[in-house]
Every structure is written in C-alpha cells, then in structure tokens.
Design a protein around this motif. Structure first.
Motif, short mmCIF file in Angstrom:
data_model
loop_
_atom_site.label_atom_id
_atom_site.label_comp_id
_atom_site.label_asym_id
_atom_site.label_seq_id
_atom_site.Cartn_x
_atom_site.Cartn_y
_atom_site.Cartn_z
N ALA A 39 0.85 -1.18 0.00
CA ALA A 39 0.00 0.00 0.00
C ALA A 39 0.89 1.24 0.00
CB ALA A 39 -0.91 -0.01 1.22
N TRP A 40 0.55 2.19 -0.86
CA TRP A 40 1.42 3.35 -1.06
C TRP A 40 0.56 4.58 -1.31
CZ3 TRP A 40 6.22 4.07 0.13
CH2 TRP A 40 6.97 5.09 -0.44
N PRO A 90 -2.53 7.40 -0.38
CA PRO A 90 -3.92 7.26 0.08
C PRO A 90 -4.63 6.04 -0.47
CG PRO A 90 -3.45 9.51 -0.62
CD PRO A 90 -2.27 8.68 -1.05
N SER A 91 -4.44 5.73 -1.76
CA SER A 91 -5.21 4.62 -2.35
C SER A 91 -4.42 3.83 -3.39
CB SER A 91 -6.49 5.16 -3.00
OG SER A 91 -6.16 6.11 -4.00
N GLY A 92 -3.11 4.00 -3.46
CA GLY A 92 -2.32 3.33 -4.49
C GLY A 92 -1.47 2.21 -3.96
N HIS A 93 -0.71 1.58 -4.87
CA HIS A 93 0.23 0.52 -4.54
C HIS A 93 1.53 0.78 -5.29
CE1 HIS A 93 -3.38 -1.56 -3.13
NE2 HIS A 93 -2.58 -2.40 -2.50
N ASP A 139 2.25 13.80 -5.24
CA ASP A 139 2.20 12.47 -5.86
C ASP A 139 3.58 11.88 -6.08
OD1 ASP A 139 2.81 14.43 -7.72
OD2 ASP A 139 1.91 13.34 -9.40
N TRP A 160 4.66 8.13 5.03
CA TRP A 160 4.08 6.80 4.77
C TRP A 160 4.05 5.95 6.04
CZ3 TRP A 160 7.27 2.10 3.97
CH2 TRP A 160 6.50 0.99 3.59
N GLN A 212 2.56 -1.21 6.28
CA GLN A 212 1.55 -2.19 6.67
C GLN A 212 2.06 -3.00 7.84
OE1 GLN A 212 1.30 -3.34 2.23
NE2 GLN A 212 -0.61 -4.13 3.08
#
Length: 241
Positions: free
Chosen positions: A13-14, A16-19, A217, A226, A229
């Motif tokens: 996970a990277w 708010p909502s990306g990888h 971004d 960041w 996880q």
C-alpha cells in the motif's frame, strides 16, 4: 512490469489509495511485496514476461531481503532458490534489513581512504598551495565519503568515525604528525573545512527541503509520511533522521 502486474496489485500500500510494485533504475529492479506468496507470484510473472521479449533474469545475481517477518519460505526463480541477504549493495549503497548503516559507513570510509591514498603526490607537493590541496580533497575524497549522506541515520558512534577519518586526512595534508599537538578547531581553521558531521546534517536538511517542495504524488514526498503495513513491535522504535 506493466504486463506482469496488470491483473491485480501484489505490491505494498502506497499513498492514500495506491500501490507500489517495484523500484527501478536502468537495468536494476527491486520487486516489493508485503507477503511471500505475492512476491513469488510476481517473480514468476516478471520472469515469464521477460523471456517473451528476450530478457533473462540472472538468478545468481538476484537477492531476497525480508524485513521483520517470520516466514522461512524460499523464493524460487527458474527452479533456483534465490539467496536471502540481510544487506546488499544497490545503486552503490548498502541497504540493511534492520536499517543499520554501519556497513555502509565502513564501505564509504574504505573508498574514501583509497581515494586519499591515490593522491599522495598531491598532499606531498611543495608546489601546490594549501587552498588547492583542500579543494582537491573536497572534490575527490570528501565527496566519496559523503555519497548518499542525505539518507543516513547517524548516531554518536558513526559521527565519531567520520570525524576521526577526516581529522587524520586533514592532518596528513597539513603535514602534522603525532605527537604534535593540534586541536580539531585549529585544523578546521587552517584548512577552512567545516565539521563533516555538520556537512552531513546540512545535506539532509537540503534534501528534506527538496522533498517538501515536490508534488504530493512524488514517491519521496509520499514516503516522508508513509505508514507501513502491519503492526510495530512493542518498545521504543529506532530513531530516524
């Protein structure tokens, strides 16, 4: 990499909502996953897609680093088990699973010492002025010693090693040998070189300012805030710069 990861995310996970799936530079690639199963699947897919375009991944040059995991499952590439390493060299810097930079500092000091030794004729010269020698030292020795210092997490032991190495170099340039007494403050005044620890700190602050001015971004900007996880172990966490 786009073809190998187009069906579903297998990275971490990277933002708010990306990888993020991989970190690349030239022909070096680092695959990133949060589980052993995802990493094995991604490795198989990358190897298979690469062979379709005439590229082969060299298994003996590929390493696996596991960070804070109890998994003992091996990662396999073309029926070859990949070597697991606690630290390895990537883009000319040593990366350690525990975030320790002692090996990187030892390597930097060794490379800087070699660069200093190869310029012995410069330091012994009676023709060149001290200002010229110091500028050559800055550009050919200190630059090697402080390579990638913007990302170092230093402590008092590391700072002492850096000061000790540079102090020996500058005393050699000044032709001052034991047991001639001279303080570090006097060495700095004669050479006009600031404290190497302060220089490393300035580089870190300049890099931080550069990151803060980046777009939201950009990967360095995301990494600054960041949250990885998983759950952190109990106890005081390692200090970072």
């Amino acid at each position: 990499m786009r073809k190998a990861t187009e069906d579903r995310p297998r990275g971490i996970a990277w933002g708010p909502s990306g990888h993020i799936e991989d970190c690349d530079f030239a022909d070096d690639i680092a695959l990133i996953s949060s589980s052993q199963m995802d990493l094995q699947e991604k490795t198989d897919r990358v190897g298979r897609v690469a062979r379709c375009v005439g590229l082969n991944i060299h298994a003996s040059k590929s390493k696996i680093m596991k960070v804070k995991t109890a998994s003992s499952t091996k990662t396999v590439l073309c029926d070859v088990e990949l070597e697991e390493a606690n630290d390895f060299k990537y883009l000319d810097s040593y990366i350690s699973a525990d975030g320790n930079i002692q090996k990187e500092i030892s390597t930097r000091i060794g490379l800087a010492a070699n660069a200093f030794y190869r310029l012995q004729n410069i330091w012994r010269s009676n023709i060149l002025q001290m200002k010229t020698k110091v500028e050559i030292y800055r550009s050919n020795v200190r630059s090697v010693l402080l390579y990638a210092a913007e990302t170092w997490r230093t402590n008092k032991k590391i700072e002492s090693r850096l000061r000790g190495f540079e102090g020996r170099c500058l005393r050699r340039i000044l032709n001052i040998h034991w047991p001639q007494p001279i303080t570090n403050v006097e060495v700095s005044r004669l050479t006009g070189i600031n404290n190497i620890v302060d220089e490393a700190k300035q580089r870190r602050w300049r890099w931080l300012g550069h990151v803060l001015r980046m777009g939201a971004d950009r990967h360095p900007h995301i990494a600054l805030r960041w949250t990885p996880q998983g759950r952190r172990r109990r106890g005081r966490p390692l200090g970072t710069w």
